[in-house]
Design a protein around this motif. Structure first.
Motif, PDB file in Angstrom:
ATOM      1  N   THR A  53       0.843  -1.186   0.000  1.00 47.82           N
ATOM      2  CA  THR A  53       0.000   0.000   0.000  1.00 47.82           C
ATOM      3  C   THR A  53       0.890   1.251   0.000  1.00 47.82           C
ATOM      4  O   THR A  53       2.104   1.175  -0.095  1.00 47.82           O
ATOM      5  CB  THR A  53      -0.907   0.043   1.250  1.00 47.82           C
ATOM      6  N   GLY A  54       0.232   2.402   0.130  1.00 49.39           N
ATOM      7  CA  GLY A  54       0.939   3.652   0.386  1.00 49.39           C
ATOM      8  C   GLY A  54       1.783   4.159  -0.771  1.00 49.39           C
ATOM      9  O   GLY A  54       1.672   3.726  -1.917  1.00 49.39           O
ATOM     10  N   ASN A  55       2.640   5.105  -0.437  1.00 49.23           N
ATOM     11  CA  ASN A  55       3.484   5.735  -1.453  1.00 49.23           C
ATOM     12  C   ASN A  55       4.391   4.756  -2.188  1.00 49.23           C
ATOM     13  O   ASN A  55       4.535   4.861  -3.412  1.00 49.23           O
ATOM     14  CB  ASN A  55       4.308   6.852  -0.800  1.00 49.23           C
ATOM     15  N   PRO A  56       5.041   3.805  -1.496  1.00 52.89           N
ATOM     16  CA  PRO A  56       5.889   2.853  -2.230  1.00 52.89           C
ATOM     17  C   PRO A  56       5.120   2.078  -3.302  1.00 52.89           C
ATOM     18  O   PRO A  56       5.639   1.824  -4.383  1.00 52.89           O
ATOM     19  CB  PRO A  56       6.409   1.927  -1.125  1.00 52.89           C
ATOM     20  N   ARG A  57       3.880   1.697  -3.005  1.00 54.90           N
ATOM     21  CA  ARG A  57       3.084   0.966  -3.998  1.00 54.90           C
ATOM     22  C   ARG A  57       2.935   1.772  -5.281  1.00 54.90           C
ATOM     23  O   ARG A  57       3.112   1.245  -6.384  1.00 54.90           O
ATOM     24  CB  ARG A  57       1.698   0.640  -3.431  1.00 54.90           C
ATOM     25  N   TYR A  58       2.595   3.053  -5.148  1.00 49.90           N
ATOM     26  CA  TYR A  58       2.298   3.831  -6.342  1.00 49.90           C
ATOM     27  C   TYR A  58       3.557   4.250  -7.090  1.00 49.90           C
ATOM     28  O   TYR A  58       3.513   4.461  -8.307  1.00 49.90           O
ATOM     29  CB  TYR A  58       1.389   5.005  -5.977  1.00 49.90           C
ATOM     30  N   PHE A 112      18.625   0.936  -4.580  1.00 48.65           N
ATOM     31  CA  PHE A 112      17.593   1.804  -4.024  1.00 48.65           C
ATOM     32  C   PHE A 112      16.790   1.076  -2.961  1.00 48.65           C
ATOM     33  O   PHE A 112      16.515  -0.125  -3.094  1.00 48.65           O
ATOM     34  CB  PHE A 112      16.610   2.252  -5.116  1.00 48.65           C
ATOM     35  N   ILE A 113      16.396   1.808  -1.925  1.00 47.67           N
ATOM     36  CA  ILE A 113      15.373   1.359  -0.991  1.00 47.67           C
ATOM     37  C   ILE A 113      14.272   2.427  -0.984  1.00 47.67           C
ATOM     38  O   ILE A 113      14.557   3.614  -0.843  1.00 47.67           O
ATOM     39  CB  ILE A 113      15.926   1.166   0.426  1.00 47.67           C
ATOM     40  N   VAL A 114      13.039   1.976  -1.168  1.00 48.77           N
ATOM     41  CA  VAL A 114      11.881   2.866  -1.126  1.00 48.77           C
ATOM     42  C   VAL A 114      11.000   2.395   0.024  1.00 48.77           C
ATOM     43  O   VAL A 114      10.466   1.286  -0.006  1.00 48.77           O
ATOM     44  CB  VAL A 114      11.099   2.840  -2.453  1.00 48.77           C
ATOM     45  N   SER A 115      10.838   3.240   1.040  1.00 48.65           N
ATOM     46  CA  SER A 115      10.146   2.835   2.263  1.00 48.65           C
ATOM     47  C   SER A 115       9.306   3.982   2.795  1.00 48.65           C
ATOM     48  O   SER A 115       9.639   5.151   2.591  1.00 48.65           O
ATOM     49  CB  SER A 115      11.182   2.411   3.319  1.00 48.65           C
ATOM     50  N   ASP A 116       8.210   3.636   3.496  1.00 45.50           N
ATOM     51  CA  ASP A 116       7.381   4.684   4.101  1.00 45.50           C
ATOM     52  C   ASP A 116       7.450   4.664   5.628  1.00 45.50           C
ATOM     53  O   ASP A 116       6.620   5.263   6.296  1.00 45.50           O
ATOM     54  CB  ASP A 116       5.935   4.590   3.623  1.00 45.50           C
ATOM     55  N   ASN A 117       8.441   3.960   6.183  1.00 45.52           N
ATOM     56  CA  ASN A 117       8.633   3.896   7.632  1.00 45.52           C
ATOM     57  C   ASN A 117      10.119   3.874   7.944  1.00 45.52           C
ATOM     58  O   ASN A 117      10.949   3.617   7.057  1.00 45.52           O
ATOM     59  CB  ASN A 117       7.979   2.630   8.215  1.00 45.52           C
ATOM     60  N   ARG A 118      10.434   4.096   9.212  1.00 51.09           N
ATOM     61  CA  ARG A 118      11.825   3.953   9.623  1.00 51.09           C
ATOM     62  C   ARG A 118      12.192   2.471   9.645  1.00 51.09           C
ATOM     63  O   ARG A 118      11.511   1.666  10.284  1.00 51.09           O
ATOM     64  CB  ARG A 118      12.039   4.575  11.005  1.00 51.09           C
ATOM     65  N   LEU A 119      13.246   2.109   8.941  1.00 47.77           N
ATOM     66  CA  LEU A 119      13.682   0.719   8.910  1.00 47.77           C
ATOM     67  C   LEU A 119      14.351   0.341  10.233  1.00 47.77           C
ATOM     68  O   LEU A 119      14.879   1.201  10.940  1.00 47.77           O
ATOM     69  CB  LEU A 119      14.665   0.496   7.760  1.00 47.77           C
ATOM     70  N   HIS A 136       4.639   8.633   5.623  1.00 49.30           N
ATOM     71  CA  HIS A 136       3.272   8.138   5.474  1.00 49.30           C
ATOM     72  C   HIS A 136       2.210   9.144   5.900  1.00 49.30           C
ATOM     73  O   HIS A 136       1.092   8.770   6.220  1.00 49.30           O
ATOM     74  CB  HIS A 136       3.099   6.833   6.263  1.00 49.30           C
ATOM     75  N   GLY A 137       2.550  10.420   5.893  1.00 44.10           N
ATOM     76  CA  GLY A 137       1.501  11.398   6.152  1.00 44.10           C
ATOM     77  C   GLY A 137       2.017  12.731   6.634  1.00 44.10           C
ATOM     78  O   GLY A 137       3.080  12.833   7.241  1.00 44.10           O
ATOM     79  N   THR A 138       1.235  13.758   6.352  1.00 43.87           N
ATOM     80  CA  THR A 138       1.483  15.078   6.928  1.00 43.87           C
ATOM     81  C   THR A 138       1.197  15.010   8.426  1.00 43.87           C
ATOM     82  O   THR A 138       0.197  14.430   8.843  1.00 43.87           O
ATOM     83  CB  THR A 138       0.575  16.113   6.252  1.00 43.87           C
ATOM     84  N   PRO A 139       2.067  15.585   9.248  1.00 41.85           N
ATOM     85  CA  PRO A 139       1.881  15.448  10.702  1.00 41.85           C
ATOM     86  C   PRO A 139       0.934  16.482  11.297  1.00 41.85           C
ATOM     87  O   PRO A 139       1.042  17.671  11.022  1.00 41.85           O
ATOM     88  CB  PRO A 139       3.304  15.639  11.238  1.00 41.85           C
ATOM     89  N   LEU A 140       0.019  15.991  12.114  1.00 38.41           N
ATOM     90  CA  LEU A 140      -0.740  16.840  13.033  1.00 38.41           C
ATOM     91  C   LEU A 140      -0.118  16.730  14.417  1.00 38.41           C
ATOM     92  O   LEU A 140       0.198  17.723  15.057  1.00 38.41           O
ATOM     93  CB  LEU A 140      -2.207  16.411  13.087  1.00 38.41           C
ATOM     94  N   LYS A 141       0.092  15.495  14.864  1.00 35.46           N
ATOM     95  CA  LYS A 141       0.653  15.252  16.194  1.00 35.46           C
ATOM     96  C   LYS A 141       2.171  15.281  16.126  1.00 35.46           C
ATOM     97  O   LYS A 141       2.778  14.949  15.115  1.00 35.46           O
ATOM     98  CB  LYS A 141       0.161  13.908  16.717  1.00 35.46           C
ATOM     99  N   LYS A 142       2.811  15.685  17.196  1.00 37.56           N
ATOM    100  CA  LYS A 142       4.256  15.865  17.229  1.00 37.56           C
ATOM    101  C   LYS A 142       4.989  14.551  16.992  1.00 37.56           C
ATOM    102  O   LYS A 142       4.559  13.496  17.433  1.00 37.56           O
ATOM    103  CB  LYS A 142       4.683  16.492  18.556  1.00 37.56           C
ATOM    104  N   ARG A 206       0.722   8.311  -3.489  1.00 37.67           N
ATOM    105  CA  ARG A 206      -0.533   7.586  -3.257  1.00 37.67           C
ATOM    106  C   ARG A 206      -1.752   8.447  -3.562  1.00 37.67           C
ATOM    107  O   ARG A 206      -2.862   7.926  -3.747  1.00 37.67           O
ATOM    108  CB  ARG A 206      -0.597   7.094  -1.810  1.00 37.67           C
ATOM    109  N   ASN A 207      -1.573   9.787  -3.613  1.00 39.50           N
ATOM    110  CA  ASN A 207      -2.702  10.670  -3.889  1.00 39.50           C
ATOM    111  C   ASN A 207      -2.916  10.907  -5.378  1.00 39.50           C
ATOM    112  O   ASN A 207      -3.924  11.520  -5.754  1.00 39.50           O
ATOM    113  CB  ASN A 207      -2.526  11.999  -3.159  1.00 39.50           C
ATOM    114  N   ASP A 208      -1.997  10.452  -6.216  1.00 32.29           N
ATOM    115  CA  ASP A 208      -2.202  10.565  -7.666  1.00 32.29           C
ATOM    116  C   ASP A 208      -3.520   9.907  -8.061  1.00 32.29           C
ATOM    117  O   ASP A 208      -4.258  10.403  -8.910  1.00 32.29           O
ATOM    118  CB  ASP A 208      -1.048   9.898  -8.429  1.00 32.29           C
ATOM    119  N   LYS A 209      -3.805   8.769  -7.441  1.00 32.65           N
ATOM    120  CA  LYS A 209      -5.028   8.024  -7.756  1.00 32.65           C
ATOM    121  C   LYS A 209      -6.270   8.831  -7.411  1.00 32.65           C
ATOM    122  O   LYS A 209      -7.290   8.778  -8.125  1.00 32.65           O
ATOM    123  CB  LYS A 209      -5.026   6.696  -7.001  1.00 32.65           C
ATOM    124  N   LEU A 210      -6.231   9.594  -6.317  1.00 38.31           N
ATOM    125  CA  LEU A 210      -7.391  10.384  -5.912  1.00 38.31           C
ATOM    126  C   LEU A 210      -7.697  11.471  -6.932  1.00 38.31           C
ATOM    127  O   LEU A 210      -8.857  11.818  -7.161  1.00 38.31           O
ATOM    128  CB  LEU A 210      -7.147  11.020  -4.543  1.00 38.31           C
TER     129      LEU A 210
END
Length: 409
Positions: A53-58, A112-119, A136-142, A206-210
């Motif tokens: 899922t997510g950015n790596p998928r797209y 290359f490594i493409v990841s949406d989290n800290r390895l 994996h997202g714009t932050p609201l929480k710190k 991942r928002n290209d699809k939207l």
């Protein structure tokens, strides 16, 4: 749900395993230090090796669209217990399992490594490797270094957490952001300011699809997901709570919503999709709400759920920023607002005043907030929210990231 009586045993077991891993890391580095560099290998992972899922998928699917999966060795890493099927991942790719010898071999040799989290810390990099961190997202929480205290899955050592953040982010070469707001925060909270590091202010792949999906595409997704075509669809997608957990990385589904009341008031016109955060480990039996509540598992692509829904109900989740692309109604069920804001994380902006939809505190008011929602009352806040947080989302982020990969191969 996970039995409370087993939690202590699980923690002891994980502590023992953790100590064994720390002893094995030096041996792993020694064993794989001579692995040759492979300049055509790209490693992809999403959701800490759980999902496709997510950015790596797209980004990967754009490589496939351009036929570059025939030119490069594209490798997806998945956990052994992942529910992702091989047939779910298109193109010419290879699937390897996390923490196997093949994983250690390819993660060491890849270009290359493409990841949406800290390895994990034991994944070490050679000097030629290029790491694209999509986050994996714009932050609201710190986040990360901006956090003053820690109460996350039982971890409370903030100094150790900060050290690990710095070491991890030092391995990133590129960091994708959705807006300038995120760029400024990520530069500070991840210490992403080294000479060799570069922000890719491209928007989220991942928002290209939207942006690019048509009405026919949306109807097809509804049919594929088994959703009714004659009802409005509400997506309920909450985040997880740092202090509501079974163990590290295994969080509880805490939800005070009265679904009986929602069904009584809404079922003639609406159905509800429930989508947990992938860190939620509870299994909830929704069978009593059959035909009204549709539950989708963590491997479901949330972009599809955004597209089919007419309204989003969330809390403090970054789903609000992606959903903002669609300019559809949002309601924020923030029953624990004061605790979350003041005790758990804290916010990066004035969420109460900038949220592009009503905040509902009391569960008994949620159904009425849905029925009484007036789009005209939120036009200005929707526009301000979109202008601030969807600045770079234009439907072409995946293409631009693939251009980076091609230029460095």
């Amino acid at each position: 749900m996970i039995a409370e009586g087993n939690v202590k045993k699980m923690r002891i077991f994980k502590i023992i395993i953790g100590k064994i891993k720390r002893l094995l890391v030096p041996l792993y580095k020694l064993a794989f230090i001579w692995v040759p560099f492979k300049d055509d290998v790209i490693i992809f992972e999403s959701g800490m090796f759980r999902n496709y899922t997510g950015n790596p998928r797209y980004i990967y699917e754009e490589l496939v669209r351009q036929g570059l999966d025939q030119k490069y060795q594209c490798i997806w890493v998945l956990r052994k217990n992942s529910h992702v099927m091989e047939c779910d991942i298109p193109g010419n790719r290879r699937i390897i399992r996390y923490k196997t010898s093949k994983f250690f071999y390819f993660v060491r040799s890849a270009h290359f490594i493409v990841s949406d989290n800290r390895l994990p810390r034991y994944v070490f990099m050679n000097k030629k490797k290029i790491y694209i961190q999509t986050w994996h997202g714009t932050p609201l929480k710190k986040l990360a270094l901006d956090m003053d205290n820690l109460d996350m899955g039982g971890s409370t050592n903030i100094k150790k957490y900060h050290r690990n953040i710095r070491k991890n982010s030092a391995t990133w070469d590129y960091l994708i952001t959705q807006n300038r707001f995120s760029t400024d925060i990520f530069r500070r909270c991840f210490a992403f300011d080294r000479d060799y590091q570069e922000f890719l202010e491209y928007g989220y792949p991942r928002n290209d699809k939207l942006i690019n999906s048509t009405a026919d595409d949306i109807e097809s997704i509804k049919i594929d997901l088994g959703l009714p075509l004659d009802k409005k669809i509400i997506l309920y997608a909450p985040t997880w709570r740092d202090n509501e957990y079974y163990d590290k990385g295994e969080y509880k589904f805490i939800c005070p919503i009265d679904f009986d009341e929602l069904r009584r008031k809404l079922s003639d016109e609406y159905v509800i999709i429930v989508k947990y955060h992938y860190l939620i480990k509870d299994t909830v039996d929704w069978s009593q709400y059959d035909g009204f509540v549709y539950n989708f598992s963590e491997e479901s692509d949330i972009a599809d759920l955004y597209l089919v829904s007419d309204m989003l109900i969330t809390d403090y989740s970054s789903v609000m920023f992606d959903y903002g692309v669609l300019n559809r109604p949002m309601i924020f069920f923030t029953y624990d607002l004061e605790e979350y804001k003041d005790s758990l994380r804290g916010f990066y902006f004035d969420f109460v005043n900038e949220a592009p939809g009503p905040l509902v505190i009391e569960p008994e008011h949620l159904a009425d907030a849905i029925l009484d929602y007036n789009p005209a009352a939120w036009v200005q806040k929707h526009q301000a929210f979109h202008d601030k947080f969807n600045t770079f989302d234009d439907g072409h982020a995946s293409e631009r990231v693939v251009d980076i990969i091609k230029s460095k191969m």
